[in-house]
Scaffold this active site. Structure first.
Site, PDB file in Angstrom:
ATOM      1  N   HIS A  25     -21.947  40.493  88.085  1.00 28.67           N
ATOM      2  CA  HIS A  25     -21.921  40.906  86.674  1.00 28.67           C
ATOM      3  C   HIS A  25     -23.342  40.922  86.103  1.00 28.67           C
ATOM      4  CE1 HIS A  25     -17.715  38.916  86.501  1.00 28.67           C
ATOM      5  NE2 HIS A  25     -17.505  40.202  86.359  1.00 28.67           N
ATOM      6  N   LYS A  49      -2.849  36.217  80.832  1.00 27.63           N
ATOM      7  CA  LYS A  49      -3.567  35.629  81.975  1.00 27.63           C
ATOM      8  C   LYS A  49      -4.158  34.287  81.581  1.00 27.63           C
ATOM      9  CE  LYS A  49      -5.800  39.027  85.001  1.00 27.63           C
ATOM     10  NZ  LYS A  49      -7.137  39.594  85.214  1.00 27.63           N
ATOM     11  N   ARG A  98     -18.226  48.484  92.973  1.00 27.95           N
ATOM     12  CA  ARG A  98     -18.570  47.727  94.175  1.00 27.95           C
ATOM     13  C   ARG A  98     -18.319  48.520  95.442  1.00 27.95           C
ATOM     14  NH1 ARG A  98     -15.027  42.734  92.169  1.00 27.95           N
ATOM     15  NH2 ARG A  98     -13.792  44.583  91.750  1.00 27.95           N
ATOM     16  N   SER A 135     -14.910  37.450  90.465  1.00 31.09           N
ATOM     17  CA  SER A 135     -14.677  36.125  89.880  1.00 31.09           C
ATOM     18  C   SER A 135     -13.493  35.458  90.578  1.00 31.09           C
ATOM     19  CB  SER A 135     -14.376  36.244  88.388  1.00 31.09           C
ATOM     20  OG  SER A 135     -15.460  36.804  87.723  1.00 31.09           O
TER      21      SER A 135
END
Ligand code: PNS
Length: 168
Positions: A25, A49, A98, A135
């Site tokens: 990040h 979440k 990514r 993460s």
């Protein structure tokens, strides 16, 4: 023909859950901070979440690790990202890509967002060093005692290790 120079502040947003912020990040934030006058980091609140860190803790960590860039503003937001952008006059979303596996979903979101509000999405290729990083993986590896100290900023690593120890 002379080019008309504009003097408006050029803003972009880097959105995400940031639970917690990783070096991947941070790489994108740093690069965005060189391209724009002000970079907003929007920590999106997802009530369904349960995070490892509270939104306030995530914001504090992001503020600490991005303070050196000098043009980063960190805020939370509940709701649509395009509404956050509209309220602040932000015309661009900056996202790291990514791998090809990110592309389908990111393209879908980018097309939805431009269709909803005209906000553009700019994709930045992540550094190959962080192409596998997320993460979720960092939390999973750390929870089983793996070394993730090279994948997150040092202060995030300390808080991650402490939080996992509290939860045991
Ligand atoms: O770090 P994440 O969880 O991969 O980030 C995903 C995030 C928060 C950027 C995305 O879910 C999002 O933009 N959520 C805000 C709500 C919204 O605008 N949803 C419609 C997306 S087209």
């Amino acid at each position: 023909m002379a080019v008309q120079e504009k003097t408006t502040v050029r803003r972009a947003v880097c959105p995400g859950s940031f639970d917690p912020i990783t070096n991947g990040h941070l790489d994108i934030i740093e690069r965005a901070s060189r391209l724009y006058d002000v970079v907003h980091i929007a920590v999106l609140i997802n009530k369904s979440k349960q995070g490892l860190f509270t939104v306030e803790e995530r914001i504090q960590m992001i503020e600490e690790v991005s303070a050196g860039y000098g043009n980063v503003v960190v805020e939370s937001h509940h709701g649509l990202l395009v509404d956050y952008c509209r309220d602040r006059g932000i015309p661009a979303i900056v996202k790291g890509l990514r791998a090809v596996s990110d592309f389908d979903y990111e393209l879908q979101m980018a097309q939805m967002n431009i269709g909803l509000s005209g906000v553009e999405t700019l994709f930045v290729p992540t550094s190959p060093t962080y192409s596998f990083l997320s993460s979720s993986l960092v939390k999973e590896v750390a929870a089983y005692g793996g070394d993730v100290s090279h994948l997150v900023p040092a202060l995030v690593h300390r808080r991650l290790v402490a939080r996992i120890a509290e939860r045991k």
